[in-house]
Design a protein around this motif. Structure first.
Motif, PDB file in Angstrom:
ATOM      1  N   GLU A  97      -8.964 -45.833 -29.390  1.00 47.18           N
ATOM      2  CA  GLU A  97      -8.948 -44.802 -28.454  1.00 47.18           C
ATOM      3  C   GLU A  97      -9.663 -43.575 -28.630  1.00 47.18           C
ATOM      4  O   GLU A  97     -10.210 -43.375 -29.998  1.00 47.18           O
ATOM      5  CB  GLU A  97      -7.480 -44.485 -28.434  1.00 47.18           C
ATOM      6  N   LYS A  98     -10.144 -42.989 -27.587  1.00 45.45           N
ATOM      7  CA  LYS A  98     -10.891 -41.767 -27.559  1.00 45.45           C
ATOM      8  C   LYS A  98     -10.006 -40.555 -28.384  1.00 45.45           C
ATOM      9  O   LYS A  98      -9.116 -40.176 -28.191  1.00 45.45           O
ATOM     10  CB  LYS A  98     -11.420 -41.422 -26.343  1.00 45.45           C
ATOM     11  N   LYS A  99     -10.732 -39.961 -29.394  1.00 49.19           N
ATOM     12  CA  LYS A  99     -10.251 -38.971 -30.061  1.00 49.19           C
ATOM     13  C   LYS A  99     -10.305 -37.735 -29.057  1.00 49.19           C
ATOM     14  O   LYS A  99     -11.297 -37.292 -28.557  1.00 49.19           O
ATOM     15  CB  LYS A  99     -10.817 -38.637 -31.288  1.00 49.19           C
ATOM     16  N   PRO A 100      -9.130 -36.694 -28.962  1.00 47.77           N
ATOM     17  CA  PRO A 100      -9.116 -35.815 -28.185  1.00 47.77           C
ATOM     18  C   PRO A 100     -10.258 -34.776 -28.669  1.00 47.77           C
ATOM     19  O   PRO A 100     -10.639 -34.553 -29.732  1.00 47.77           O
ATOM     20  CB  PRO A 100      -7.682 -35.066 -28.239  1.00 47.77           C
ATOM     21  N   ASN A 101     -10.778 -33.846 -27.586  1.00 47.45           N
ATOM     22  CA  ASN A 101     -11.665 -32.798 -28.024  1.00 47.45           C
ATOM     23  C   ASN A 101     -11.247 -31.700 -28.898  1.00 47.45           C
ATOM     24  O   ASN A 101      -9.937 -31.571 -28.979  1.00 47.45           O
ATOM     25  CB  ASN A 101     -12.632 -32.559 -27.008  1.00 47.45           C
ATOM     26  N   PHE A 102     -11.937 -31.051 -29.301  1.00 49.68           N
ATOM     27  CA  PHE A 102     -11.796 -29.564 -30.034  1.00 49.68           C
ATOM     28  C   PHE A 102     -10.520 -28.762 -29.369  1.00 49.68           C
ATOM     29  O   PHE A 102      -9.658 -28.516 -30.058  1.00 49.68           O
ATOM     30  CB  PHE A 102     -12.818 -28.912 -30.190  1.00 49.68           C
ATOM     31  N   PHE A 103     -10.772 -28.338 -28.133  1.00 53.68           N
ATOM     32  CA  PHE A 103      -9.922 -27.695 -27.385  1.00 53.68           C
ATOM     33  C   PHE A 103      -8.602 -28.149 -27.234  1.00 53.68           C
ATOM     34  O   PHE A 103      -7.433 -27.415 -27.141  1.00 53.68           O
ATOM     35  CB  PHE A 103     -10.464 -27.115 -25.910  1.00 53.68           C
ATOM     36  N   GLN A 104      -8.552 -29.713 -26.891  1.00 50.35           N
ATOM     37  CA  GLN A 104      -7.238 -30.157 -26.748  1.00 50.35           C
ATOM     38  C   GLN A 104      -6.487 -30.460 -27.796  1.00 50.35           C
ATOM     39  O   GLN A 104      -5.144 -30.258 -27.817  1.00 50.35           O
ATOM     40  CB  GLN A 104      -7.697 -31.551 -26.199  1.00 50.35           C
ATOM     41  N   ARG A 105      -7.199 -30.367 -29.128  1.00 53.71           N
ATOM     42  CA  ARG A 105      -6.604 -30.405 -30.282  1.00 53.71           C
ATOM     43  C   ARG A 105      -5.964 -29.041 -30.533  1.00 53.71           C
ATOM     44  O   ARG A 105      -4.801 -28.946 -31.136  1.00 53.71           O
ATOM     45  CB  ARG A 105      -7.558 -30.974 -31.517  1.00 53.71           C
ATOM     46  N   MET A 106      -6.615 -27.954 -30.389  1.00 56.94           N
ATOM     47  CA  MET A 106      -6.236 -26.769 -30.693  1.00 56.94           C
ATOM     48  C   MET A 106      -5.034 -26.349 -29.662  1.00 56.94           C
ATOM     49  O   MET A 106      -3.956 -25.825 -30.050  1.00 56.94           O
ATOM     50  CB  MET A 106      -7.530 -25.597 -30.167  1.00 56.94           C
ATOM     51  N   ILE A 107      -4.900 -26.620 -28.375  1.00 57.26           N
ATOM     52  CA  ILE A 107      -3.744 -26.703 -27.576  1.00 57.26           C
ATOM     53  C   ILE A 107      -2.738 -27.275 -27.949  1.00 57.26           C
ATOM     54  O   ILE A 107      -1.415 -26.805 -28.171  1.00 57.26           O
ATOM     55  CB  ILE A 107      -4.042 -27.112 -26.100  1.00 57.26           C
ATOM     56  N   LEU A 108      -2.793 -28.515 -28.396  1.00 45.22           N
ATOM     57  CA  LEU A 108      -1.807 -29.138 -29.160  1.00 45.22           C
ATOM     58  C   LEU A 108      -1.293 -28.577 -30.345  1.00 45.22           C
ATOM     59  O   LEU A 108       0.087 -28.571 -30.628  1.00 45.22           O
ATOM     60  CB  LEU A 108      -2.224 -30.752 -29.362  1.00 45.22           C
ATOM     61  N   PHE A 109      -2.221 -27.953 -31.253  1.00 42.15           N
ATOM     62  CA  PHE A 109      -1.717 -27.325 -32.486  1.00 42.15           C
ATOM     63  C   PHE A 109      -1.015 -26.140 -32.046  1.00 42.15           C
ATOM     64  O   PHE A 109       0.079 -25.924 -32.532  1.00 42.15           O
ATOM     65  CB  PHE A 109      -2.732 -26.730 -33.296  1.00 42.15           C
ATOM     66  N   PHE A 110      -1.379 -25.404 -30.977  1.00 42.87           N
ATOM     67  CA  PHE A 110      -0.482 -24.058 -30.889  1.00 42.87           C
ATOM     68  C   PHE A 110       0.966 -24.397 -30.191  1.00 42.87           C
ATOM     69  O   PHE A 110       1.889 -23.824 -30.471  1.00 42.87           O
ATOM     70  CB  PHE A 110      -1.170 -23.026 -29.821  1.00 42.87           C
ATOM     71  N   ARG A 111       0.925 -25.584 -29.373  1.00 37.21           N
ATOM     72  CA  ARG A 111       2.063 -25.986 -28.870  1.00 37.21           C
ATOM     73  C   ARG A 111       2.987 -26.516 -29.825  1.00 37.21           C
ATOM     74  O   ARG A 111       4.326 -26.025 -29.903  1.00 37.21           O
ATOM     75  CB  ARG A 111       1.695 -27.284 -27.924  1.00 37.21           C
ATOM     76  N   GLN A 112       2.582 -27.186 -30.609  1.00 41.60           N
ATOM     77  CA  GLN A 112       3.424 -27.671 -31.959  1.00 41.60           C
ATOM     78  C   GLN A 112       3.716 -26.269 -32.687  1.00 41.60           C
ATOM     79  O   GLN A 112       5.087 -26.203 -33.195  1.00 41.60           O
ATOM     80  CB  GLN A 112       2.830 -28.666 -32.927  1.00 41.60           C
ATOM     81  N   VAL A 113       3.124 -25.322 -32.963  1.00 42.22           N
ATOM     82  CA  VAL A 113       3.518 -24.140 -33.472  1.00 42.22           C
ATOM     83  C   VAL A 113       4.510 -23.541 -32.950  1.00 42.22           C
ATOM     84  O   VAL A 113       5.615 -22.900 -33.585  1.00 42.22           O
ATOM     85  CB  VAL A 113       2.152 -23.318 -33.767  1.00 42.22           C
ATOM     86  N   ILE A 114       4.296 -23.240 -31.429  1.00 39.98           N
ATOM     87  CA  ILE A 114       5.348 -22.651 -30.786  1.00 39.98           C
ATOM     88  C   ILE A 114       6.806 -23.438 -31.031  1.00 39.98           C
ATOM     89  O   ILE A 114       7.884 -22.920 -31.108  1.00 39.98           O
ATOM     90  CB  ILE A 114       4.936 -22.570 -29.084  1.00 39.98           C
ATOM     91  N   ASP A 115       6.755 -24.877 -31.023  1.00 40.52           N
ATOM     92  CA  ASP A 115       7.656 -25.621 -30.856  1.00 40.52           C
ATOM     93  C   ASP A 115       8.649 -25.531 -32.490  1.00 40.52           C
ATOM     94  O   ASP A 115       9.881 -25.549 -32.375  1.00 40.52           O
ATOM     95  CB  ASP A 115       7.503 -27.022 -30.916  1.00 40.52           C
ATOM     96  N   GLU A 116       7.968 -25.219 -33.273  1.00 41.86           N
ATOM     97  CA  GLU A 116       8.205 -25.208 -34.563  1.00 41.86           C
ATOM     98  C   GLU A 116       9.144 -23.572 -34.778  1.00 41.86           C
ATOM     99  O   GLU A 116      10.099 -23.629 -35.402  1.00 41.86           O
ATOM    100  CB  GLU A 116       7.380 -25.371 -35.697  1.00 41.86           C
ATOM    101  N   LEU A 117       8.358 -22.720 -34.085  1.00 44.35           N
ATOM    102  CA  LEU A 117       8.879 -21.398 -34.313  1.00 44.35           C
ATOM    103  C   LEU A 117      10.167 -21.354 -33.524  1.00 44.35           C
ATOM    104  O   LEU A 117      10.942 -20.426 -33.674  1.00 44.35           O
ATOM    105  CB  LEU A 117       7.890 -20.395 -33.691  1.00 44.35           C
ATOM    106  N   ARG A 118      10.353 -22.027 -32.344  1.00 45.95           N
ATOM    107  CA  ARG A 118      11.774 -22.121 -31.517  1.00 45.95           C
ATOM    108  C   ARG A 118      12.771 -22.676 -32.557  1.00 45.95           C
ATOM    109  O   ARG A 118      14.134 -22.189 -32.497  1.00 45.95           O
ATOM    110  CB  ARG A 118      11.452 -22.798 -30.459  1.00 45.95           C
ATOM    111  N   LYS A 119      12.601 -23.357 -33.537  1.00 44.10           N
ATOM    112  CA  LYS A 119      13.568 -23.762 -34.342  1.00 44.10           C
ATOM    113  C   LYS A 119      13.941 -22.886 -35.726  1.00 44.10           C
ATOM    114  O   LYS A 119      15.098 -23.073 -36.071  1.00 44.10           O
ATOM    115  CB  LYS A 119      12.920 -25.104 -35.331  1.00 44.10           C
ATOM    116  N   VAL A 120      13.299 -21.884 -35.625  1.00 41.99           N
ATOM    117  CA  VAL A 120      13.427 -20.871 -36.748  1.00 41.99           C
ATOM    118  C   VAL A 120      14.773 -20.156 -36.637  1.00 41.99           C
ATOM    119  O   VAL A 120      14.906 -19.728 -35.286  1.00 41.99           O
ATOM    120  CB  VAL A 120      12.527 -20.000 -36.870  1.00 41.99           C
TER     121      VAL A 120
END
Length: 86
Positions: free
Chosen positions: A18-41
Motif C-alpha cells: 500500500e502507499k505510505k501516507p505523506n509527511f503531512f498526513q503522518r503529522m496530522i495522524l501523530f497530533f490526533r493520537q497525541v490529543i487522544d492520549e492526552l484525553r486519557k490523562v
C-alpha cells in the motif's frame, strides 16, 4: 495493514503493498493520537497531589542523607589512609 519486519514497508494482509501516507498526513495522524492520549490523562486531586509531593520530598531527603553519609565515610577513610598533609 501489517508492517514488514525486514524493511518497515507497509504491506496489506493480502500481500499487496500500500502507499505510505505523506509527511503531512503522518503529522496530522501523530497530533490526533497525541490529543487522544492526552484525553486519557487523569488529573490528581488536591489531596493526592500533596501526598505525591510529600513522598517525593521524603525520598529526596533520604537520598541526600545517604549521599552525605557516604561522602563523610569516604572523607574519613581517605584522611585515615593518606593522612592530612601539612
Amino acid at each position: 495493514m501489517v508492517r514488514d519486519a525486514s524493511g518497515g514497508d507497509v504491506v496489506a494482509a493480502n500481500g499487496k503493498a500500500e502507499k505510505k501516507p505523506n509527511f503531512f498526513q503522518r503529522m496530522i495522524l501523530f497530533f490526533r493520537q497525541v490529543i487522544d492520549e492526552l484525553r486519557k490523562v487523569v488529573t490528581p486531586t488536591r489531596s493526592e497531589l500533596f501526598k505525591f509531593t510529600a513522598v517525593v520530598l521524603g525520598f529526596v531527603v533520604v537520598m541526600m542523607a545517604i549521599v552525605f553519609g557516604l561522602d563523610s565515610l569516604f572523607t574519613w577513610v581517605t584522611t585515615w589512609v593518606f593522612g592530612i598533609p601539612g
